[in-house]
Enzyme design. Sequence first.
Site, PDB file in Angstrom:
ATOM      1  N   HIS A  70       5.245  -6.319   9.915  1.00 60.96           N
ATOM      2  CA  HIS A  70       6.657  -6.603   9.635  1.00 60.96           C
ATOM      3  C   HIS A  70       6.955  -6.350   8.166  1.00 60.96           C
ATOM      4  CE1 HIS A  70       5.880 -10.650   7.838  1.00 60.96           C
ATOM      5  NE2 HIS A  70       4.987 -10.803   8.782  1.00 60.96           N
ATOM      6  N   ASP A  72       9.414  -7.638   6.234  1.00 62.32           N
ATOM      7  CA  ASP A  72      10.003  -8.715   5.432  1.00 62.32           C
ATOM      8  C   ASP A  72       8.933  -9.668   4.927  1.00 62.32           C
ATOM      9  OD1 ASP A  72       9.622  -9.523   8.171  1.00 62.32           O
ATOM     10  OD2 ASP A  72      10.773 -11.333   7.742  1.00 62.32           O
ATOM     11  N   ASP A 109       1.563 -11.199   3.305  1.00 64.92           N
ATOM     12  CA  ASP A 109       2.052 -11.426   4.662  1.00 64.92           C
ATOM     13  C   ASP A 109       3.458 -10.870   4.726  1.00 64.92           C
ATOM     14  OD1 ASP A 109       2.858 -12.406   7.120  1.00 64.92           O
ATOM     15  OD2 ASP A 109       3.034 -14.482   6.453  1.00 64.92           O
ATOM     16  N   GLU A 138      10.856 -10.767  10.786  1.00 62.89           N
ATOM     17  CA  GLU A 138       9.864 -11.498  11.580  1.00 62.89           C
ATOM     18  C   GLU A 138       9.805 -12.953  11.172  1.00 62.89           C
ATOM     19  OE1 GLU A 138       5.779 -13.179  12.330  1.00 62.89           O
ATOM     20  OE2 GLU A 138       6.808 -12.790  10.426  1.00 62.89           O
ATOM     21  N   GLU A 139       9.914 -13.206   9.879  1.00 63.02           N
ATOM     22  CA  GLU A 139       9.673 -14.549   9.356  1.00 63.02           C
ATOM     23  C   GLU A 139      10.782 -15.538   9.698  1.00 63.02           C
ATOM     24  OE1 GLU A 139       6.926 -15.329   8.356  1.00 63.02           O
ATOM     25  OE2 GLU A 139       5.950 -13.801   7.128  1.00 63.02           O
ATOM     26  N   ASP A 162      -1.036  -8.395  11.247  1.00 59.02           N
ATOM     27  CA  ASP A 162      -0.382  -9.574  10.667  1.00 59.02           C
ATOM     28  C   ASP A 162      -1.248 -10.826  10.834  1.00 59.02           C
ATOM     29  OD1 ASP A 162       1.596 -11.094   9.459  1.00 59.02           O
ATOM     30  OD2 ASP A 162       2.745 -11.359  11.307  1.00 59.02           O
ATOM     31  N   HIS A 453       3.297 -18.230   2.761  1.00 57.13           N
ATOM     32  CA  HIS A 453       4.582 -18.943   2.836  1.00 57.13           C
ATOM     33  C   HIS A 453       4.740 -19.973   1.734  1.00 57.13           C
ATOM     34  CE1 HIS A 453       5.028 -18.062   7.472  1.00 57.13           C
ATOM     35  NE2 HIS A 453       4.772 -16.988   6.744  1.00 57.13           N
TER      36      HIS A 453
END
Length: 479
Positions: A70, A72, A109, A138-139, A162, A453
């Site tokens: 992904h 983003d 990520d 995606e996030e 991922d 994150h």
Amino acid sequence: MDSAKVLSIFKEITKVPRESGHEEKIIAFLQDFARTHSLECHTDEIGNVLIIKEAAEGFENVPTIVLQSHSDMVCEKNAGVEHDFTKDPIKYVIEDGWMIAKDTTLGADDGIGCASELALLESDLPTGRLECLFTVSEETGLDGAFALKPDFISGKHLINLDSEDEGELFVGCAGGLDTTAVFNYWTEDIAENDKLVTLKVFGGQGGHSGDDIDKGRSNAVQIISRFLYTQLDRNFRIIELEGGNKRNAIAREAHCILAVADAAGMEADFKAFAEEVKAEYATVEPALGFSFALEAEITKQDVGKTVSLDDTQRIVRAMAAAPHGVLAMSPDIKGLVETSTNLASIKMPEAGKFRVGTSQRSSIASACRMAGDKVEACFLLAGAEVTHESEYPGWKPNLNSRILDASVASYKKLFGVEPVVRAIHAGLECGLFLDKYPDLDMISFGPTLRGVHAPGERLDLASLDKFVALLVDVVVNFR
């Protein structure tokens, strides 16, 4: 193609703004890459990009492999850090074998997955046809995967890039659901004898609400709500209560501004509470911090109104009761979290409203809905309006998989040991891909990432070497 090439491309990606929902510049970056290398490129309505590299001479009959990541990233920074994710490049250092962004998220990520795909597209490796898919948002809700059209890819074998633990091959993941509660509230004038105080909880590790939910980390929103519940007899009123940020991140920081008559008594209780909680989390959260201050720079005239006493008390009770953490472990796979919920955030987006964001995950669809119902019931009892959004399916493991067999064989050949084959509690887009393409044969693997994150996210460079070697071997030798 080697890990140095992948890392070089990833360093270029760290310069490109790509917060979820704002992927315009990374989409343009991918399109420019395709043009520069004379590769076929397609972009769908939502912004998913597919770059195709045709088979090398003599490899035309090799099955097509889809490589997917992904585009983003989660954009988080420490309080007080000056960083604009809409334009500033990510600042990182290389220390002790790790690439680290100390004050923000790094975006490995899944920027490292994107970089791996681009390195393969750029290489002269003898491979079959490669379809490199880059999905958006995606996030924040798997938006790109949800919007993927059934004819966008043609390959029957997919490698998702991922994952975050080198040496582990993932063949299943949890499904998920977001649950939002909105409280409406009335206001009152500040009482004449009330003082304004500010409480803060900070310094938690945070982390991924799937991968890290079982690690016993603190949740700042939960902690501050826990303290406020003990103080309800003081008849304080909320002026401001905010904490946490992204749905898929454990809350690291929270703060509140209160109007309370007995500020000295509350301060003494808060200091005692802080020592107790620090002792609880001494092993896991050594940097956990607390602060209490009389508000010197904000006057009662500045504030004007508070949340009413009745609304303050029902909101605090609901927040203290809201579940957070592991709800069930898998009876079938040792060590796998089966069901969890994350009390992600509380915000005051506009006058008269509190918004509480939560997310639920489970490898069993009915258990995920149960977790969402549990959160819903808690907030409905307190008079909130509750909605559910962004439900997505899990990915049921298929142990009779050609791409899995090839990956296991490659790993054993390269490194002389068996890889771990398992499912993951985090959400991957693979479950949605399976909905669109029921015959898709999938696996997920990646280098070791830690602290995703959250600020301090880091990439293990030694694991990147092994990840790239495995990816190349699988892609070159798959038949």
